[in-house]
Enzyme design. Structure first.
Site, mmCIF file in Angstrom:
data_model
loop_
_atom_site.group_PDB
_atom_site.id
_atom_site.type_symbol
_atom_site.label_atom_id
_atom_site.label_comp_id
_atom_site.label_asym_id
_atom_site.label_seq_id
_atom_site.Cartn_x
_atom_site.Cartn_y
_atom_site.Cartn_z
ATOM 1 N N GLU A 104 -2.533 -6.795 8.480
ATOM 2 C CA GLU A 104 -1.289 -6.061 8.733
ATOM 3 C C GLU A 104 -1.057 -5.846 10.226
ATOM 4 O O GLU A 104 0.072 -5.934 10.701
ATOM 5 C CB GLU A 104 -1.322 -4.726 7.974
ATOM 6 C CG GLU A 104 -1.271 -4.942 6.455
ATOM 7 C CD GLU A 104 -1.598 -3.691 5.639
ATOM 8 O OE1 GLU A 104 -1.837 -2.618 6.237
ATOM 9 O OE2 GLU A 104 -1.610 -3.803 4.395
ATOM 10 N N HIS A 146 2.266 4.879 5.505
ATOM 11 C CA HIS A 146 1.460 3.798 4.918
ATOM 12 C C HIS A 146 0.108 3.742 5.599
ATOM 13 O O HIS A 146 0.009 3.973 6.806
ATOM 14 C CB HIS A 146 2.156 2.442 5.127
ATOM 15 C CG HIS A 146 1.219 1.275 4.992
ATOM 16 N ND1 HIS A 146 0.845 0.764 3.771
ATOM 17 C CD2 HIS A 146 0.520 0.557 5.915
ATOM 18 C CE1 HIS A 146 -0.024 -0.234 3.960
ATOM 19 N NE2 HIS A 146 -0.232 -0.372 5.257
ATOM 20 N N TYR A 173 4.282 -6.063 1.916
ATOM 21 C CA TYR A 173 4.021 -5.557 0.561
ATOM 22 C C TYR A 173 3.973 -6.670 -0.482
ATOM 23 O O TYR A 173 4.290 -6.438 -1.648
ATOM 24 C CB TYR A 173 5.090 -4.524 0.187
ATOM 25 C CG TYR A 173 4.856 -3.134 0.769
ATOM 26 C CD1 TYR A 173 3.683 -2.422 0.502
ATOM 27 C CD2 TYR A 173 5.820 -2.522 1.560
ATOM 28 C CE1 TYR A 173 3.477 -1.143 1.021
ATOM 29 C CE2 TYR A 173 5.618 -1.240 2.086
ATOM 30 C CZ TYR A 173 4.442 -0.560 1.806
ATOM 31 O OH TYR A 173 4.235 0.713 2.308
ATOM 32 N N LYS A 216 6.886 5.799 7.752
ATOM 33 C CA LYS A 216 8.015 5.163 7.079
ATOM 34 C C LYS A 216 9.332 5.813 7.539
ATOM 35 O O LYS A 216 9.319 6.876 8.193
ATOM 36 C CB LYS A 216 7.803 5.278 5.565
ATOM 37 C CG LYS A 216 6.531 4.531 5.085
ATOM 38 C CD LYS A 216 6.297 4.679 3.580
ATOM 39 C CE LYS A 216 5.038 3.935 3.139
ATOM 40 N NZ LYS A 216 4.799 4.055 1.677
ATOM 41 N N ASN A 235 7.177 8.693 0.523
ATOM 42 C CA ASN A 235 5.856 9.273 0.805
ATOM 43 C C ASN A 235 5.403 9.140 2.266
ATOM 44 O O ASN A 235 4.219 9.179 2.567
ATOM 45 C CB ASN A 235 4.814 8.760 -0.198
ATOM 46 C CG ASN A 235 4.620 7.265 -0.162
ATOM 47 O OD1 ASN A 235 5.227 6.583 0.670
ATOM 48 N ND2 ASN A 235 3.767 6.752 -1.033
HETATM 49 P P1 GTP Z 1 1.048 2.326 1.039
HETATM 50 O O1 GTP Z 1 0.090 2.974 1.998
HETATM 51 O O2 GTP Z 1 2.495 2.456 1.448
HETATM 52 O O3 GTP Z 1 0.643 0.899 0.741
HETATM 53 O O4 GTP Z 1 0.933 3.186 -0.310
HETATM 54 P P2 GTP Z 1 -0.277 3.198 -1.357
HETATM 55 O O5 GTP Z 1 -1.331 2.225 -0.944
HETATM 56 O O6 GTP Z 1 -0.669 4.621 -1.562
HETATM 57 O O7 GTP Z 1 0.440 2.690 -2.690
HETATM 58 P P3 GTP Z 1 0.775 1.169 -3.133
HETATM 59 O O8 GTP Z 1 0.248 0.199 -2.145
HETATM 60 O O9 GTP Z 1 0.372 1.035 -4.557
HETATM 61 O O10 GTP Z 1 2.378 1.178 -3.086
HETATM 62 C C1 GTP Z 1 3.048 0.921 -1.868
HETATM 63 C C2 GTP Z 1 4.241 1.836 -1.769
HETATM 64 O O11 GTP Z 1 5.185 1.473 -2.763
HETATM 65 C C3 GTP Z 1 3.979 3.311 -2.050
HETATM 66 O O12 GTP Z 1 3.472 3.996 -0.944
HETATM 67 C C4 GTP Z 1 5.362 3.793 -2.401
HETATM 68 O O13 GTP Z 1 6.154 3.992 -1.232
HETATM 69 C C5 GTP Z 1 5.904 2.614 -3.179
HETATM 70 N N1 GTP Z 1 5.670 2.799 -4.608
HETATM 71 C C6 GTP Z 1 4.517 2.645 -5.311
HETATM 72 N N2 GTP Z 1 4.691 2.912 -6.611
HETATM 73 C C7 GTP Z 1 5.988 3.255 -6.742
HETATM 74 C C8 GTP Z 1 6.805 3.648 -7.844
HETATM 75 O O14 GTP Z 1 6.346 3.734 -8.977
HETATM 76 N N3 GTP Z 1 8.113 3.923 -7.572
HETATM 77 C C9 GTP Z 1 8.662 3.822 -6.318
HETATM 78 N N4 GTP Z 1 9.951 4.119 -6.132
HETATM 79 N N5 GTP Z 1 7.911 3.463 -5.255
HETATM 80 C C10 GTP Z 1 6.618 3.175 -5.460
HETATM 81 MG MG MG Z 2 -0.911 0.230 -0.420
#
Ligand code: GTP
Ligand code: MG
Length: 149
Positions: free
Chosen positions: A126, A115, A49, A9, A112
């Site tokens: 994807e 992805h 997303y 990212k 974080n």
């Molecule tokens: P990805 O690998 O990026 O898809 O992350 P993930 O699978 O561990 O988490 P998820 O798919 O649920 O969420 C996608 C992304 O959205 C996360 O990696 C974060 O960058 C962002 N995100 C998720 N939850 C939150 C939140 O509560 N607050 C904020 N600011 N960002 C969030």
């Molecule tokens: Mg995810």
């Protein structure tokens, strides 16, 4: 063969973590099939997303992902999707185990650094979304017989 879409990212790029992150997947033994630095448009980030579009943080997430260049990668190997999720660590970096990318290199969910696809079907979806077919290379690393019996 199973493939996962892994993306560094914008924070990972800005913080100079590109080599470190790629290195973890390389050393593990997965095969890199596609790689590019890319400035992503809003509509692509929204499509990527789309399952999160009703979440309150969705607009912030789209701003984050489009805030600078990302590094797009296609990695291949048996079990790569689940294994990459383990290498990446929990979504919240404060809960991610030490030794994982997020556990070692990040402190906030909203920053974080990387992805990883959450299922083999999403890995395919994807990679097709982020790469043209011509950007993916079919090749066999010479080390394969030393990794897979
Ligand atoms: P990805 O690998 O990026 O898809 O992350 P993930 O699978 O561990 O988490 P998820 O798919 O649920 O969420 C996608 C992304 O959205 C996360 O990696 C974060 O960058 C962002 N995100 C998720 N939850 C939150 C939140 O509560 N607050 C904020 N600011 N960002 C969030
Ligand atoms: Mg995810």
């Amino acid at each position: 063969v199973e493939q996962s879409y892994i993306m560094i990212k914008p924070d990972g790029v800005q913080r100079g973590l590109v080599g470190e992150i790629i290195s973890r997947f390389e050393k593990k033994g997965f095969v890199l099939k596609g790689l590019k630095l890319f400035q992503c448009a809003k509509d692509l980030a929204q499509e990527h997303y789309k399952d999160l579009k009703d979440k309150p943080f969705f607009p912030k997430l789209i701003d984050y992902i489009t805030s600078g260049p990302v590094v797009c990668m296609a990695w291949e190997g048996d079990g790569v999707v689940a294994s990459a999720r383990k290498l990446i660590g929990a979504t919240n970096p404060l809960q991610a185990e030490p030794g994982t990318i997020r556990g070692d290199l990040a402190v906030q969910t909203g920053r974080n650094v990387v992805h990883g696809s959450d299922s083999p079907d999403n890995g395919k979806r994807e990679i097709a979304l982020w790469f043209k077919e011509s950007e993916l290379c079919q090749w066999e690393p010479v080390q394969t017989p030393w990794l897979i019996e």
